[in-house]
Design a protein around this motif. Structure first.
Motif, PDB file in Angstrom:
ATOM      1  N   ASN A   1      39.793  28.416  43.090  1.00 43.74           N
ATOM      2  CA  ASN A   1      39.043  29.664  43.259  1.00 43.74           C
ATOM      3  C   ASN A   1      39.276  30.671  41.943  1.00 43.74           C
ATOM      4  O   ASN A   1      38.733  31.545  41.808  1.00 43.74           O
ATOM      5  CB  ASN A   1      39.028  30.609  44.223  1.00 43.74           C
ATOM      6  N   GLY A   2      40.389  29.994  41.225  1.00 40.63           N
ATOM      7  CA  GLY A   2      40.823  30.799  39.943  1.00 40.63           C
ATOM      8  C   GLY A   2      41.478  31.860  40.278  1.00 40.63           C
ATOM      9  O   GLY A   2      41.994  32.861  39.324  1.00 40.63           O
ATOM     10  N   ASN A   3      42.094  32.484  41.428  1.00 42.99           N
ATOM     11  CA  ASN A   3      42.689  33.649  41.929  1.00 42.99           C
ATOM     12  C   ASN A   3      44.077  33.310  41.395  1.00 42.99           C
ATOM     13  O   ASN A   3      44.672  32.117  41.837  1.00 42.99           O
ATOM     14  CB  ASN A   3      42.492  33.869  43.377  1.00 42.99           C
TER      15      ASN A   3
ATOM     16  N   TRP B   1      44.863  38.743  40.559  1.00 43.00           N
ATOM     17  CA  TRP B   1      43.348  38.728  39.776  1.00 43.00           C
ATOM     18  C   TRP B   1      42.884  37.883  40.779  1.00 43.00           C
ATOM     19  O   TRP B   1      42.754  36.892  41.142  1.00 43.00           O
ATOM     20  CB  TRP B   1      43.854  37.621  38.580  1.00 43.00           C
ATOM     21  N   ASP B   2      41.373  38.731  40.936  1.00 42.17           N
ATOM     22  CA  ASP B   2      40.197  38.401  41.700  1.00 42.17           C
ATOM     23  C   ASP B   2      39.211  37.730  40.831  1.00 42.17           C
ATOM     24  O   ASP B   2      38.529  38.340  40.456  1.00 42.17           O
ATOM     25  CB  ASP B   2      39.522  39.484  42.804  1.00 42.17           C
ATOM     26  N   ALA B   3      39.392  36.374  40.855  1.00 37.00           N
ATOM     27  CA  ALA B   3      38.321  35.819  39.811  1.00 37.00           C
ATOM     28  C   ALA B   3      36.768  35.809  40.231  1.00 37.00           C
ATOM     29  O   ALA B   3      36.037  36.077  39.384  1.00 37.00           O
ATOM     30  CB  ALA B   3      38.700  34.158  39.897  1.00 37.00           C
ATOM     31  N   GLU B   4      36.609  36.189  41.653  1.00 36.54           N
ATOM     32  CA  GLU B   4      35.158  36.306  42.152  1.00 36.54           C
ATOM     33  C   GLU B   4      34.491  37.598  41.420  1.00 36.54           C
ATOM     34  O   GLU B   4      33.417  37.553  40.807  1.00 36.54           O
ATOM     35  CB  GLU B   4      35.004  36.634  43.528  1.00 36.54           C
ATOM     36  N   VAL B   5      35.289  38.643  41.274  1.00 33.96           N
ATOM     37  CA  VAL B   5      34.601  39.932  40.898  1.00 33.96           C
ATOM     38  C   VAL B   5      35.351  40.118  39.603  1.00 33.96           C
ATOM     39  O   VAL B   5      34.989  41.355  39.154  1.00 33.96           O
ATOM     40  CB  VAL B   5      34.790  40.996  41.917  1.00 33.96           C
ATOM     41  N   LYS B   6      36.348  39.439  39.101  1.00 35.64           N
ATOM     42  CA  LYS B   6      37.102  39.601  37.600  1.00 35.64           C
ATOM     43  C   LYS B   6      37.664  41.019  37.694  1.00 35.64           C
ATOM     44  O   LYS B   6      37.565  41.823  36.554  1.00 35.64           O
ATOM     45  CB  LYS B   6      35.792  39.552  36.516  1.00 35.64           C
ATOM     46  N   GLU B   7      38.584  41.338  38.677  1.00 39.73           N
ATOM     47  CA  GLU B   7      39.253  42.483  38.809  1.00 39.73           C
ATOM     48  C   GLU B   7      40.725  42.169  39.282  1.00 39.73           C
ATOM     49  O   GLU B   7      41.004  41.242  39.805  1.00 39.73           O
ATOM     50  CB  GLU B   7      38.629  43.492  39.833  1.00 39.73           C
ATOM     51  N   GLN B   8      41.431  43.112  38.765  1.00 40.33           N
ATOM     52  CA  GLN B   8      42.969  43.189  39.245  1.00 40.33           C
ATOM     53  C   GLN B   8      43.370  44.127  39.893  1.00 40.33           C
ATOM     54  O   GLN B   8      42.901  45.278  39.868  1.00 40.33           O
ATOM     55  CB  GLN B   8      43.627  42.645  37.982  1.00 40.33           C
ATOM     56  N   GLN B   9      44.446  44.021  40.993  1.00 42.57           N
ATOM     57  CA  GLN B   9      45.047  45.001  41.462  1.00 42.57           C
ATOM     58  C   GLN B   9      46.400  44.703  41.116  1.00 42.57           C
ATOM     59  O   GLN B   9      47.075  43.653  40.975  1.00 42.57           O
ATOM     60  CB  GLN B   9      45.035  44.995  43.006  1.00 42.57           C
ATOM     61  N   ASN B  10      47.326  46.078  41.269  1.00 43.31           N
ATOM     62  CA  ASN B  10      48.718  45.774  41.038  1.00 43.31           C
ATOM     63  C   ASN B  10      49.522  46.598  42.013  1.00 43.31           C
ATOM     64  O   ASN B  10      48.930  47.759  42.288  1.00 43.31           O
ATOM     65  CB  ASN B  10      49.072  45.813  39.413  1.00 43.31           C
ATOM     66  N   ALA B  11      50.856  46.442  41.795  1.00 42.20           N
ATOM     67  CA  ALA B  11      51.789  47.421  42.650  1.00 42.20           C
ATOM     68  C   ALA B  11      53.113  47.085  41.878  1.00 42.20           C
ATOM     69  O   ALA B  11      53.532  46.070  41.587  1.00 42.20           O
ATOM     70  CB  ALA B  11      51.648  47.067  44.188  1.00 42.20           C
ATOM     71  N   PRO B  12      53.971  48.300  41.957  1.00 34.79           N
ATOM     72  CA  PRO B  12      55.401  47.971  41.617  1.00 34.79           C
ATOM     73  C   PRO B  12      56.240  47.174  42.521  1.00 34.79           C
ATOM     74  O   PRO B  12      56.091  47.142  43.783  1.00 34.79           O
ATOM     75  CB  PRO B  12      55.997  49.522  41.707  1.00 34.79           C
ATOM     76  N   ILE B  13      56.969  46.197  41.783  1.00 32.27           N
ATOM     77  CA  ILE B  13      57.724  45.236  42.494  1.00 32.27           C
ATOM     78  C   ILE B  13      58.633  45.924  43.858  1.00 32.27           C
ATOM     79  O   ILE B  13      58.563  45.478  44.821  1.00 32.27           O
ATOM     80  CB  ILE B  13      58.461  44.274  41.781  1.00 32.27           C
ATOM     81  N   GLY B  14      59.069  46.838  43.497  1.00 34.97           N
ATOM     82  CA  GLY B  14      60.326  47.254  44.307  1.00 34.97           C
ATOM     83  C   GLY B  14      59.417  48.385  45.312  1.00 34.97           C
ATOM     84  O   GLY B  14      60.300  48.665  46.014  1.00 34.97           O
ATOM     85  N   SER B  15      58.332  48.394  45.170  1.00 32.49           N
ATOM     86  CA  SER B  15      57.719  49.409  46.243  1.00 32.49           C
ATOM     87  C   SER B  15      57.663  49.081  47.649  1.00 32.49           C
ATOM     88  O   SER B  15      57.561  49.752  48.796  1.00 32.49           O
ATOM     89  CB  SER B  15      56.401  49.989  45.993  1.00 32.49           C
ATOM     90  N   THR B  16      57.883  47.430  48.033  1.00 33.99           N
ATOM     91  CA  THR B  16      57.925  47.185  49.392  1.00 33.99           C
ATOM     92  C   THR B  16      59.190  46.116  49.325  1.00 33.99           C
ATOM     93  O   THR B  16      60.018  46.049  48.654  1.00 33.99           O
ATOM     94  CB  THR B  16      56.683  46.348  49.661  1.00 33.99           C
TER      95      THR B  16
ATOM     96  N   ARG C   1      47.343  38.475  32.489  1.00 30.93           N
ATOM     97  CA  ARG C   1      46.292  38.471  31.299  1.00 30.93           C
ATOM     98  C   ARG C   1      45.176  37.957  31.981  1.00 30.93           C
ATOM     99  O   ARG C   1      44.867  37.278  32.935  1.00 30.93           O
ATOM    100  CB  ARG C   1      46.550  37.743  30.121  1.00 30.93           C
ATOM    101  N   GLU C   2      44.066  38.626  31.582  1.00 32.26           N
ATOM    102  CA  GLU C   2      42.680  38.114  31.906  1.00 32.26           C
ATOM    103  C   GLU C   2      42.397  36.758  31.912  1.00 32.26           C
ATOM    104  O   GLU C   2      42.851  36.474  30.464  1.00 32.26           O
ATOM    105  CB  GLU C   2      41.611  38.960  31.840  1.00 32.26           C
TER     106      GLU C   2
END
Length: 214
Positions: free
Chosen positions: A88-90, A102-117, A205-206
């Motif tokens: 699926n390209g994710n 990276w969500d390949a279906e909608v071509k968007e990314q989400q992110n969060a700091p590594i140490g936040s959880t 990177r996209e």
């Protein structure tokens, strides 16, 4: 789609913690391990800290009826990880500071700091089974050792269970239980430890774009 993204992140140990139900009081303390169980933790820490790089195929499953997914998992400690899902390209990548999906279906990314959880447990420079994490369970069954841990300050946000094969001793899978009670499991297939990995792939990177270097 957002629900799928968060589930995938949780499976990767890099979850954005789902909102827990409002608490009316302080969470009860986790059950104490026996002295014999406590005595096993230093050896487990030593083993985990000895994993500097890892590459493996994996099978991901969950208890909500979602289809099985497969892909490639790569770890380069400290701080870096990459998960590529088949078909699926994710992909998920941790670059030492942030985790990106990276969500390949909608071509968007989400992110969060590594140490936040609890996300950064396997990515940190020195892994410890105490301090900001608490081991709540250690169990042996049919040649496997399971170690369950939670965030010390927020045990209600979920748990991570590491599953080791005892002979020879080695990490084989993990399970993530989230705040809503959903369980996701990632099983490693023929893991390779101590392998050489290309550090350039541990940056977001996209697809189709080259990373701009400093």
């Amino acid at each position: 789609m957002r629900k799928i993204i968060l589930a995938a992140l949780a499976a990767a140990l890099l979850s954005l913690p789902a909102a827990a139900a409002p608490s009316k009081g302080k969470a009860p303390p986790p059950p104490a391990l026996s002295a014999e169980q406590q005595a096993r933790l230093p050896a487990i820490e030593t083993y985990l800290n000895g994993i500097r790089s890892l590459k493996s195929q994996f099978v991901q499953s969950s208890d909500d009826g979602a289809p099985l997914t497969t892909g490639t998992f790569q770890l380069l400690r400290p701080g870096r990880m990459r998960i590529d899902y088949d078909g699926n390209g994710n992909y998920i990548v941790a670059d030492g500071r942030f985790v990106y999906f990276w969500d390949a279906e909608v071509k968007e990314q989400q992110n969060a700091p590594i140490g936040s959880t609890l996300a950064d447990f396997l990515l940190r420079e020195k892994i410890s089974l105490s301090g900001d994490v608490t081991v709540t369970r250690l169990a042996e069954d049919d040649g496997l050792l399971e170690v369950t841990l939670v965030q010390t300050k927020e045990p209600g946000q979920g748990s991570l269970t590491l599953v080791f094969e005892e002979r020879p001793f080695g990490l084989r899978k993990w399970r993530v239980l989230d705040a809503q009670g959903r369980t996701t499991e990632v099983a490693l297939q023929n893991p390779q430890f101590g392998v050489s990995l290309d550090t350039d792939q541990f940056y977001f990177r996209e697809p189709g774009r080259r990373r701009e270097r400093d």
